[in-house]
Scaffold this motif. Structure first.
Motif, PDB file in Angstrom:
ATOM      1  N   TRP A  84      -3.303  -8.567   1.593  1.00 47.33           N
ATOM      2  CA  TRP A  84      -4.700  -7.721   1.304  1.00 47.33           C
ATOM      3  C   TRP A  84      -4.760  -6.435   2.232  1.00 47.33           C
ATOM      4  CZ3 TRP A  84      -6.923  -5.729  -2.741  1.00 47.33           C
ATOM      5  CH2 TRP A  84      -7.791  -4.945  -2.536  1.00 47.33           C
ATOM      6  N   PRO A  85      -4.764  -6.947   3.544  1.00 47.62           N
ATOM      7  CA  PRO A  85      -5.001  -5.724   4.488  1.00 47.62           C
ATOM      8  C   PRO A  85      -3.734  -4.631   4.320  1.00 47.62           C
ATOM      9  CG  PRO A  85      -5.450  -7.578   5.665  1.00 47.62           C
ATOM     10  CD  PRO A  85      -4.921  -8.024   4.240  1.00 47.62           C
ATOM     11  N   GLU A  86      -2.673  -5.022   4.086  1.00 48.02           N
ATOM     12  CA  GLU A  86      -1.531  -4.186   3.867  1.00 48.02           C
ATOM     13  C   GLU A  86      -1.825  -3.285   2.641  1.00 48.02           C
ATOM     14  OE1 GLU A  86       3.362  -4.101   3.873  1.00 48.02           O
ATOM     15  OE2 GLU A  86       2.412  -6.178   3.882  1.00 48.02           O
ATOM     16  N   LEU A  87      -2.121  -4.019   1.652  1.00 52.31           N
ATOM     17  CA  LEU A  87      -2.210  -3.530   0.466  1.00 52.31           C
ATOM     18  C   LEU A  87      -3.424  -2.260   0.323  1.00 52.31           C
ATOM     19  CD1 LEU A  87      -1.469  -3.128  -2.580  1.00 52.31           C
ATOM     20  CD2 LEU A  87      -3.028  -4.850  -3.260  1.00 52.31           C
ATOM     21  N   ALA A  88      -4.515  -2.816   0.965  1.00 47.09           N
ATOM     22  CA  ALA A  88      -5.591  -1.862   1.102  1.00 47.09           C
ATOM     23  C   ALA A  88      -5.102  -0.621   1.843  1.00 47.09           C
ATOM     24  CB  ALA A  88      -6.755  -2.539   1.795  1.00 47.09           C
ATOM     25  N   GLU A  89      -4.440  -0.854   3.061  1.00 56.18           N
ATOM     26  CA  GLU A  89      -4.012   0.327   3.766  1.00 56.18           C
ATOM     27  C   GLU A  89      -3.123   1.254   2.837  1.00 56.18           C
ATOM     28  OE1 GLU A  89      -1.480   1.341   7.943  1.00 56.18           O
ATOM     29  OE2 GLU A  89      -1.810  -0.577   7.261  1.00 56.18           O
ATOM     30  N   LEU A  90      -2.216   0.727   2.182  1.00 58.96           N
ATOM     31  CA  LEU A  90      -1.107   1.442   1.151  1.00 58.96           C
ATOM     32  C   LEU A  90      -2.092   2.208   0.110  1.00 58.96           C
ATOM     33  CD1 LEU A  90       2.044   0.461  -0.274  1.00 58.96           C
ATOM     34  CD2 LEU A  90       0.017   1.178  -1.911  1.00 58.96           C
TER      35      LEU A  90
ATOM     36  N   ASP B 226      -4.915   3.297   0.381  1.00 58.05           N
ATOM     37  CA  ASP B 226      -5.829   4.301   1.146  1.00 58.05           C
ATOM     38  C   ASP B 226      -4.899   5.370   1.295  1.00 58.05           C
ATOM     39  OD1 ASP B 226      -8.218   2.885   1.001  1.00 58.05           O
ATOM     40  OD2 ASP B 226      -8.051   2.300   3.082  1.00 58.05           O
ATOM     41  N   TRP B 227      -3.471   5.239   1.804  1.00 57.29           N
ATOM     42  CA  TRP B 227      -2.417   5.823   2.006  1.00 57.29           C
ATOM     43  C   TRP B 227      -2.132   6.644   0.885  1.00 57.29           C
ATOM     44  CZ3 TRP B 227       2.395   5.340  -0.688  1.00 57.29           C
ATOM     45  CH2 TRP B 227       3.378   5.962  -0.062  1.00 57.29           C
ATOM     46  N   ALA B 228      -1.971   6.148  -0.318  1.00 58.92           N
ATOM     47  CA  ALA B 228      -1.899   6.910  -1.658  1.00 58.92           C
ATOM     48  C   ALA B 228      -2.792   8.127  -1.835  1.00 58.92           C
ATOM     49  CB  ALA B 228      -1.841   5.829  -2.661  1.00 58.92           C
ATOM     50  N   ARG B 229      -3.877   8.043  -1.412  1.00 58.55           N
ATOM     51  CA  ARG B 229      -4.653   9.090  -1.675  1.00 58.55           C
ATOM     52  C   ARG B 229      -4.294  10.287  -0.988  1.00 58.55           C
ATOM     53  NH1 ARG B 229     -10.236   7.897  -3.028  1.00 58.55           N
ATOM     54  NH2 ARG B 229     -10.995   5.671  -2.736  1.00 58.55           N
ATOM     55  N   THR B 230      -3.695  10.413  -0.131  1.00 57.43           N
ATOM     56  CA  THR B 230      -2.851  11.309   0.660  1.00 57.43           C
ATOM     57  C   THR B 230      -1.633  11.935   0.471  1.00 57.43           C
ATOM     58  OG1 THR B 230      -2.911  10.138   2.707  1.00 57.43           O
ATOM     59  CG2 THR B 230      -5.010  11.451   2.385  1.00 57.43           C
ATOM     60  N   ASN B 231      -0.770  10.631   0.171  1.00 62.27           N
ATOM     61  CA  ASN B 231       0.502  10.924   0.083  1.00 62.27           C
ATOM     62  C   ASN B 231       1.292  10.789  -1.102  1.00 62.27           C
ATOM     63  OD1 ASN B 231      -0.209  10.374   2.871  1.00 62.27           O
ATOM     64  ND2 ASN B 231       1.935  10.562   3.382  1.00 62.27           N
ATOM     65  N   VAL B 232       0.586  10.563  -2.318  1.00 63.05           N
ATOM     66  CA  VAL B 232       0.979  10.374  -3.564  1.00 63.05           C
ATOM     67  C   VAL B 232       0.107  11.142  -4.398  1.00 63.05           C
ATOM     68  CG1 VAL B 232       1.473   8.772  -5.427  1.00 63.05           C
ATOM     69  CG2 VAL B 232       1.561   8.058  -3.168  1.00 63.05           C
ATOM     70  N   PHE B 233       1.236  11.867  -5.326  1.00 61.66           N
ATOM     71  CA  PHE B 233       0.249  12.761  -6.285  1.00 61.66           C
ATOM     72  C   PHE B 233      -0.502  12.077  -7.472  1.00 61.66           C
ATOM     73  CE2 PHE B 233      -0.406  15.525 -10.074  1.00 61.66           C
ATOM     74  CZ  PHE B 233      -0.897  16.522  -9.376  1.00 61.66           C
ATOM     75  N   SER B 234       0.221  11.150  -8.328  1.00 61.87           N
ATOM     76  CA  SER B 234      -0.218  10.379  -9.218  1.00 61.87           C
ATOM     77  C   SER B 234      -0.016   8.910  -9.099  1.00 61.87           C
ATOM     78  CB  SER B 234       0.102  10.865 -10.617  1.00 61.87           C
ATOM     79  OG  SER B 234      -0.428  10.107 -11.657  1.00 61.87           O
ATOM     80  N   SER B 235      -0.687   7.804  -9.167  1.00 60.06           N
ATOM     81  CA  SER B 235      -0.527   6.491  -9.177  1.00 60.06           C
ATOM     82  C   SER B 235      -0.894   5.959 -10.622  1.00 60.06           C
ATOM     83  CB  SER B 235      -1.384   5.758  -8.047  1.00 60.06           C
ATOM     84  OG  SER B 235      -1.079   6.390  -6.795  1.00 60.06           O
ATOM     85  N   LEU B 236       0.100   4.796 -10.913  1.00 64.99           N
ATOM     86  CA  LEU B 236      -0.097   3.850 -12.058  1.00 64.99           C
ATOM     87  C   LEU B 236      -0.260   2.489 -11.553  1.00 64.99           C
ATOM     88  CD1 LEU B 236       0.084   3.449 -15.038  1.00 64.99           C
ATOM     89  CD2 LEU B 236       2.439   3.388 -14.888  1.00 64.99           C
ATOM     90  N   PHE B 237      -1.252   1.741 -12.133  1.00 60.54           N
ATOM     91  CA  PHE B 237      -1.830   0.499 -11.567  1.00 60.54           C
ATOM     92  C   PHE B 237      -1.708  -0.254 -12.513  1.00 60.54           C
ATOM     93  CE2 PHE B 237      -3.916   3.511  -8.787  1.00 60.54           C
ATOM     94  CZ  PHE B 237      -3.394   3.156  -7.607  1.00 60.54           C
ATOM     95  N   ILE B 238      -1.016  -1.526 -12.575  1.00 62.38           N
ATOM     96  CA  ILE B 238      -0.767  -2.664 -13.702  1.00 62.38           C
ATOM     97  C   ILE B 238      -1.470  -3.834 -13.330  1.00 62.38           C
ATOM     98  CG2 ILE B 238       0.925  -3.572 -14.883  1.00 62.38           C
ATOM     99  CD1 ILE B 238       2.974  -1.347 -14.125  1.00 62.38           C
ATOM    100  N   CYS B 239      -2.004  -4.442 -14.148  1.00 62.13           N
ATOM    101  CA  CYS B 239      -2.741  -5.704 -14.348  1.00 62.13           C
ATOM    102  C   CYS B 239      -3.575  -6.004 -13.049  1.00 62.13           C
ATOM    103  CB  CYS B 239      -1.765  -6.751 -14.621  1.00 62.13           C
ATOM    104  SG  CYS B 239      -2.593  -8.315 -15.042  1.00 62.13           S
ATOM    105  N   TRP B 240      -3.185  -6.949 -12.113  1.00 63.04           N
ATOM    106  CA  TRP B 240      -3.809  -7.389 -10.840  1.00 63.04           C
ATOM    107  C   TRP B 240      -3.937  -5.756 -10.013  1.00 63.04           C
ATOM    108  CZ3 TRP B 240      -2.511  -7.289  -5.742  1.00 63.04           C
ATOM    109  CH2 TRP B 240      -3.837  -7.944  -4.843  1.00 63.04           C
TER     110      TRP B 240
END
Length: 311
Positions: A121-127, A129-143
């Motif tokens: 979880w700590p690594e995922l939470a960091e990722l 947060d990183w996606a807010r500034t380093n990714v234009f669009s995100s697609l999240f599936i199920c869990w």
């Protein structure tokens, strides 16, 4: 869509046999275009099957895609050969300084645990947060969708009395939105989960919009108000036999599991499953890639118009 994948990736042979348009790097370099950079954080234990499913869907529009497969460094995969991860995957730490047009975060078999009890979880939470500034669009599936909704908006997940398992009809609630362009009045999608995201929790958050739901399976498709995040509670990417395999696995382990609903003709597990979600899956991914990524992301990813990054 020509997807750039290495010749050694196991998915390549499967997809080539299905006539999915794949492209090797030398040919891709000859095209005078910038490919869409898509990162996939694959949290599923069956990584090879999942990467094949997602690459199949990413290969269905006339755009060039360059995929980076990510794994969590803080969790040791037990069902995927270490050699496969070393050859084809990188960790989040290795791409932390990079930018991407799109990010896909898969589901994971950890939904009965509190988010903070998941070892990575700590690594995922960091990722996230990183996606807010380093990714234009995100697609999240199920869990992955539940985790992102929790991290970004504080939306909880709730346990179900029994596993939601099968293929369920859904209806669209906001036909004007581009992510649902072309959807049928009723469309089908598989679900396989022990927890749910509740309608009232989404409607209570003004930064989220509920786009599709099911009378039996509940909330299905959500987007953020800025249309930069898409959350899918089901598994439209599943192969025809994925639920069948899960059913046989759980039976073999002596786990309480019912026959997946609306899946086997006549609810007879000896018959071949009836596939009713393939068209929806292709349209969902094509709409995301076209309207949410290709049409909107800046050519220069250094100019991502996201919170925390200076244009």
């Amino acid at each position: 869509m020509p997807v750039k994948v290495p010749a050694s990736l196991p998915a390549r042979g499967t997809l080539e046999a299905e006539n999915v348009f794949l492209m090797e790097e030398p040919r891709a370099l000859q095209q005078d275009i910038r490919p869409l950079r898509i990162a996939i954080l694959n949290l599923m234990p069956t990584k090879i099957a999942t990467e094949t499913q997602l690459l199949r869907l990413l290969g269905n529009t006339p755009l060039q895609v360059e995929v980076t497969l990510l794994h969590t460094a803080s969790h040791e995969a037990k069902n995927t050969p270490a050699e496969h991860l070393l050859e084809h995957y990188v960790s989040f730490a290795e791409v932390r300084d990079q930018t991407f047009d799109g990010l896909i975060v898969t589901g994971a078999p950890v939904e009965t645990l509190p988010f903070e009890a998941v070892d990575y979880w700590p690594e995922l939470a960091e990722l996230l947060d990183w996606a807010r500034t380093n990714v234009f669009s995100s697609l999240f599936i199920c869990w992955g969708a539940q985790a992102a909704l929790h991290r970004y908006y504080g939306v909880p997940k709730h346990p179900l009395a029994e596993k939601l398992f099968g293929v369920f009809p859904h209806r669209t609630l906001a036909r004007h939105e581009r992510i649902v362009q072309g959807f049928d009045d009723v469309f089908f999608a598989p679900h396989s989960r022990h927890t749910e995201t509740r309608r009232e929790d989404i409607l209570a958050e003004p930064r989220l919009e509920l786009l599709a739901e099911s009378d039996e399976a509940g909330v299905y498709l959500i987007q953020s108000a800025d249309r930069r995040q898409v959350f899918v509670t089901g598994h439209s990417e599943y192969d025809p036999g994925t639920l069948q395999g899960e059913y046989a696995r759980d039976l073999g382990k002596g786990l309480p599991i019912g026959i997946p609903k609306n899946y086997f003709p006549g609810d007879d597990p000896t018959r071949e499953p009836l596939v009713r979600w393939r068209g929806h899956a292709n349209l969902l991914f094509a709409n995301w890639l076209n309207y949410f990524v290709y049409q909107e992301a800046p050519f220069d990813l250094g100019l991502l118009p996201v919170e925390g990054r200076q244009a």
